[in-house]
Enzyme design. Structure first.
Site, short mmCIF file in Angstrom:
data_model
loop_
_atom_site.label_atom_id
_atom_site.label_comp_id
_atom_site.label_asym_id
_atom_site.label_seq_id
_atom_site.Cartn_x
_atom_site.Cartn_y
_atom_site.Cartn_z
N ARG A 172 0.89 -1.13 -0.15
CA ARG A 172 0.05 0.04 -0.01
C ARG A 172 1.02 1.26 -0.03
O ARG A 172 0.54 2.26 -0.68
CB ARG A 172 -0.92 0.06 1.25
CG ARG A 172 -2.02 -1.21 1.36
CD ARG A 172 -3.01 -0.93 2.40
NE ARG A 172 -3.68 0.19 2.30
CZ ARG A 172 -4.41 0.97 3.05
NH1 ARG A 172 -4.67 0.15 4.42
NH2 ARG A 172 -5.09 1.92 2.84
N CYS A 230 -1.19 5.93 9.32
CA CYS A 230 -1.45 4.42 8.43
C CYS A 230 -2.54 4.75 7.69
O CYS A 230 -2.57 5.57 6.98
CB CYS A 230 -1.92 3.35 9.82
SG CYS A 230 -3.33 3.78 10.77
#
Length: 275
Positions: A172, A230
């Site tokens: 990611r 995150c």
């Protein structure tokens, strides 16, 4: 006070004259409500806390899990039996992310004695209790701002002048995949530091010395300005927890990538390098 507690140490404290308040924070991203799992078996005396409803505001401006309303959070914690002068231990199903979110929020809101059960429910080999627990109301009154908090501008500045760690999976960070947010990639200047690499196969955090070595290799040393983000401020809280165990204070960008990527005007870097 240490940021984590072992199952053995917790079992001992629960037999003491003033046992800690236990918060069960089981949660799955996009998964079913975990209250039935709590009702089927939880640590004796533990109260269930819903991450989406009690540890975050509604999704929208500020990301998928923005800070909750302070008054609503305080009321939820008092209903869970949280007291200002009594230790709190949070735990979840074993991943540690949700428990760390509760730990971070309570510390940010001024509670001085919060720890995470290292390894979560899976580490507990004592008896379990079923059904609901309704504790005596606590007296905890939030005093927010006790831990450093980042917004998008602060995260960008820290990526340029300090150390900004991206706690998401490496794919990611690189932008290879993005299953949730508008666009893949990372904040320019941020370093990839998946929070999954802070734990062993048993779900427990690595020893403090190993964590310190890992973070030092990324430039995150005690005394240096360090921040974490995150996807939406949950797994990032676990990285802040790991940094605390390693002796490094770190700020959390609660909005994280879900907030950053929602604004098309913000730059996005892709690939394995900070950019």
């Amino acid at each position: 006070m240490n940021a984590i507690i072992s199952a053995t140490a917790l079992a001992g404290e629960l037999q003491g004259p003033r046992p800690p308040v236990l918060l069960d924070v089981r949660w799955q991203l996009g998964g079913p409500d975990q209250r039935p799992a709590y009702q089927a078996g939880h640590l004796p005396g533990a109260v269930y806390v819903d991450l989406d409803r009690e540890l975050a505001g509604g999704p929208g401006e500020g990301g998928r899990h923005p800070l909750p309303d302070v008054e609503a959070f305080g009321a939820a914690m008092r209903a869970a039996g949280v007291e200002a002068g009594r230790p709190v231990v949070t735990y979840d199903g074993g991943q540690g992310w949700a428990a760390a979110r509760a730990w971070w929020l309570l510390r940010w809101a001024g509670h001085p004695g919060v720890r995470v059960l290292d390894g979560g429910l899976a580490a507990w080999d004592g008896p379990l209790e079923t059904g609901e627990v309704t504790p005596e109301p606590g007296d905890f009154a939030p005093e927010p701002g006790q831990l450093e908090l980042l917004d998008a501008d602060g995260a960008a500045a820290l990526a340029a002048s300090g150390v900004l760690l991206d706690a998401r999976a490496a794919e990611r960070y690189r932008g290879d995949v993005e299953p949730i947010d508008r666009v893949g990639g990372h904040i320019p200047g941020a370093l990839s530091a998946p929070t999954t690499e802070n734990t062993g196969e048993d779900g427990r955090l690595l020893p403090a010395a190993e964590l310190a070595g890992r973070f030092a290799a990324l430039g995150a040393n005690p005394g240096r300005k360090v921040g974490v983000y995150c996807g939406s401020g949950v797994s990032g809280a676990h990285e802040v927890l790991a940094l605390a165990v390693a002796g490094v204070d770190a700020a959390l960008y609660v909005g994280s990538w879900s907030d950053w990527s929602a604004d098309p005007a913000r730059p996005v870097a892709t690939g394995p390098q900070p950019g």
